[in-house]
Design an enzyme around this catalytic site. Structure first.
Site, PDB file in Angstrom:
ATOM      1  N   GLY A  34       0.780  -1.575  -0.004  1.00 59.39           N
ATOM      2  CA  GLY A  34       0.284  -0.169   0.119  1.00 59.39           C
ATOM      3  C   GLY A  34       0.720   0.793  -0.059  1.00 59.39           C
ATOM      4  O   GLY A  34       2.097   1.329   0.000  1.00 59.39           O
ATOM      5  N   LEU A  36       2.004   3.025   2.548  1.00 63.06           N
ATOM      6  CA  LEU A  36       2.796   3.415   3.397  1.00 63.06           C
ATOM      7  C   LEU A  36       3.732   2.132   3.311  1.00 63.06           C
ATOM      8  O   LEU A  36       4.808   2.425   4.386  1.00 63.06           O
ATOM      9  CB  LEU A  36       2.212   3.805   4.357  1.00 63.06           C
ATOM     10  CG  LEU A  36       1.928   4.918   4.659  1.00 63.06           C
ATOM     11  CD1 LEU A  36       0.470   4.645   5.880  1.00 63.06           C
ATOM     12  CD2 LEU A  36       2.192   6.491   4.711  1.00 63.06           C
ATOM     13  N   ARG A  91      -0.576  -9.159  -3.014  1.00 59.70           N
ATOM     14  CA  ARG A  91      -1.185  -9.241  -4.329  1.00 59.70           C
ATOM     15  C   ARG A  91       0.719  -9.721  -4.617  1.00 59.70           C
ATOM     16  O   ARG A  91       1.834  -9.522  -3.078  1.00 59.70           O
ATOM     17  CB  ARG A  91      -1.145  -7.846  -4.293  1.00 59.70           C
ATOM     18  CG  ARG A  91      -2.978  -7.234  -4.546  1.00 59.70           C
ATOM     19  CD  ARG A  91      -2.840  -6.202  -4.647  1.00 59.70           C
ATOM     20  NE  ARG A  91      -2.177  -5.101  -3.340  1.00 59.70           N
ATOM     21  CZ  ARG A  91      -1.620  -3.656  -3.337  1.00 59.70           C
ATOM     22  NH1 ARG A  91      -2.190  -3.423  -5.048  1.00 59.70           N
ATOM     23  NH2 ARG A  91      -1.065  -3.281  -2.396  1.00 59.70           N
ATOM     24  N   ASP A 127      -1.800 -13.412   3.953  1.00 55.98           N
ATOM     25  CA  ASP A 127      -2.870 -13.271   4.629  1.00 55.98           C
ATOM     26  C   ASP A 127      -3.201 -13.062   5.536  1.00 55.98           C
ATOM     27  O   ASP A 127      -2.768 -14.250   6.238  1.00 55.98           O
ATOM     28  CB  ASP A 127      -3.974 -15.004   4.011  1.00 55.98           C
ATOM     29  CG  ASP A 127      -5.224 -13.954   3.283  1.00 55.98           C
ATOM     30  OD1 ASP A 127      -6.207 -12.572   4.254  1.00 55.98           O
ATOM     31  OD2 ASP A 127      -5.835 -14.487   2.884  1.00 55.98           O
ATOM     32  N   ILE A 128      -4.036 -12.015   5.690  1.00 55.60           N
ATOM     33  CA  ILE A 128      -3.552 -11.702   7.508  1.00 55.60           C
ATOM     34  C   ILE A 128      -4.823 -12.457   8.079  1.00 55.60           C
ATOM     35  O   ILE A 128      -5.467 -11.663   9.350  1.00 55.60           O
ATOM     36  CB  ILE A 128      -4.114 -10.209   7.788  1.00 55.60           C
ATOM     37  CG1 ILE A 128      -4.826  -9.225   7.288  1.00 55.60           C
ATOM     38  CG2 ILE A 128      -2.640  -9.555   7.563  1.00 55.60           C
ATOM     39  CD1 ILE A 128      -6.168  -7.971   7.744  1.00 55.60           C
ATOM     40  N   TYR A 167     -14.927   1.888   8.264  1.00 53.78           N
ATOM     41  CA  TYR A 167     -13.438   2.552   8.445  1.00 53.78           C
ATOM     42  C   TYR A 167     -13.244   3.183   9.885  1.00 53.78           C
ATOM     43  O   TYR A 167     -11.834   2.493  10.245  1.00 53.78           O
ATOM     44  CB  TYR A 167     -13.114   3.014   7.450  1.00 53.78           C
ATOM     45  CG  TYR A 167     -11.263   3.139   7.166  1.00 53.78           C
ATOM     46  CD1 TYR A 167      -9.973   2.491   7.223  1.00 53.78           C
ATOM     47  CD2 TYR A 167     -10.884   4.949   7.588  1.00 53.78           C
ATOM     48  CE1 TYR A 167      -8.794   2.455   7.662  1.00 53.78           C
ATOM     49  CE2 TYR A 167      -9.570   5.158   7.750  1.00 53.78           C
ATOM     50  CZ  TYR A 167      -8.442   4.425   7.252  1.00 53.78           C
ATOM     51  OH  TYR A 167      -7.028   4.245   7.656  1.00 53.78           O
ATOM     52  N   LYS A 170     -11.145   1.449  13.427  1.00 51.34           N
ATOM     53  CA  LYS A 170     -10.115   2.227  13.963  1.00 51.34           C
ATOM     54  C   LYS A 170      -9.864   1.941  15.110  1.00 51.34           C
ATOM     55  O   LYS A 170      -9.356   1.867  16.074  1.00 51.34           O
ATOM     56  CB  LYS A 170     -10.052   2.766  12.854  1.00 51.34           C
ATOM     57  CG  LYS A 170      -9.368   2.702  12.023  1.00 51.34           C
ATOM     58  CD  LYS A 170      -7.872   2.164  11.781  1.00 51.34           C
ATOM     59  CE  LYS A 170      -7.076   1.682  10.057  1.00 51.34           C
ATOM     60  NZ  LYS A 170      -6.016   0.766  10.872  1.00 51.34           N
TER      61      LYS A 170
END
Length: 371
Positions: free
Chosen positions: A63, A65, A88, A104-105, A193, A197
């Site tokens: 991603g 970051l 990916r 894969d988390i 989202y 968080k």
């Protein structure tokens, strides 16, 4: 006892049918202690001295970051001590710049094996679906952002890892104070989202107080980077405007011109992350901090950019979904605790941001013509 717990947790995450409350009851029934699991488990555990470099795993590493953080950490700790992971296939340059592994988390067993086999000591958890993308696929966002987090925290606690989970301006809602927004205040986000968080912040802090997990979290503002494409976030306009300004000289903004949001250049963001991870535990008065650098509106950004590229044309076509999200977020972050506790200080304000972005994207010819 430890093996029984491990089997229970693996079964819960495989089936995803066990509620958090039911799992908690089962955990209490067998007197769970993550540190006890480490000493009793049937695999080779390793202790690390304070002088050793950490062995770092970054999830969601492809991603915006992850790649940048991997470069920074590899300079600091050595190329082979930082493992980038994602589901990916990595670009060639990323693949050849240091260790990369498929992870894969949502696969608890695979993630646990990676931590054990690579003797991971720091885990940076970047896997997440961002605000606008998450609203388009709530079910997937719930799986990735919440179930994936549970896997991370359980494994981190079991193996006594130092774990970093980023949070966001999206963790606040319309009832939060917006200008400025302090570290501690009411949080009632209205996106999956943001909800995920807040869940991550509270679960991480619970694991810290209950099990001694070294959990660390920063609430990022909108992050601006020249070397990656926008990834579905509400603040992405502040990245896209630079690409469009250089490529076509025209930009259509999906937020109102007066929408003020906190922002930060990616170099400051990555440095803050490393400084937070390296900060002594005794310096941390809390485990979740706001960080900030600047705050501006699309109109202000466009005005500053037009000083360098006077031919830039900016129009507005408001996306009601993104606008509603932005209207519920902080206008400015109070990051005084981060500055006081562990010395946070940003380097990039708006003029430095604009010059750096244009230099990186390669707008020399357009700037020369404008001048």
């Amino acid at each position: 006892m430890a093996r029984a717990l491990s089997k229970l947790v693996r079964h819960a995450f495989r089936t995803q049918s066990c509620s958090c409350e039911a799992l908690a009851v089962s955990v209490r029934a067998i007197s769970f202690s993550p540190r006890q699991v480490t000493s009793d488990a049937g695999f080779h555990s390793v202790s690390f001295s304070e002088t050793d470099h950490p062995k770092v795993l970054i999830t969601g590493g492809l991603g915006q970051l992850g790649v940048g953080l991997a470069k920074m950490l590899r300079r600091q700790f050595g190329k082979n001590n930082v493992i980038l992971s994602d589901i990916r296939k990595p670009p060639s340059d990323v693949y050849h710049n240091g260790p990369f592994i498929y992870s894969d988390i949502l696969d608890y067993k695979n993630l646990r094996e990676i931590v054990v086999n690579n003797r991971i000591t720091w885990l940076v958890h970047y896997s997440a679906l961002l605000s606008a993308v998450g609203e388009a696929n709530v079910s997937l966002a719930r799986d990735v952002n919440i179930t994936g987090l549970h896997n991370i925290l359980d494994i981190a606690a079991e193996h006594s890892l130092r774990v970093f989970v980023p949070s966001t301006i999206g963790a606040f809602g319309p009832s939060s104070p917006r200008n400025p927004t302090p570290d501690l205040c009411i949080q009632r986000p209205r996106t999956i989202y943001g909800v995920s968080k807040v869940h991550a912040e509270l679960m991480g802090e619970y694991f810290h107080h209950r099990y001694g997990l070294d959990f660390r979290c920063l609430r990022y503002p909108g992050i601006i980077s020249a070397d990656s494409q926008p990834g579905g976030g509400t603040t992405d306009y502040a990245v896209q405007i630079f690409h469009d300004a250089v490529k076509t000289g025209k930009f259509e903004c999906n937020l109102r011109p007066d929408t003020r949001l906190p922002m930060m250049y990616i170099t400051d963001c990555l440095r803050a992350t490393l400084e937070m991870m390296e900060a002594p535990a005794e310096a941390l008065s809390m485990r979740t901090y706001n960080i900030n650098a600047m705050s501006f509106t699309p109109e202000e950004l466009a005005h500053e950019l037009q000083k360098v590229l006077p031919g830039l044309e900016v129009t507005y076509r408001i996306d009601p979904v993104r606008q509603a999200i932005a209207d519920s977020w902080p206008m400015n972050f109070d990051d005084s605790n981060a500055r006081k506790d562990w010395g946070w200080k940003h380097d990039y304000d708006l003029p430095e941001l604009i010059q750096t972005m244009l230099n990186f994207i390669g707008s020399d010819s357009r700037i020369a013509n404008a001048n």
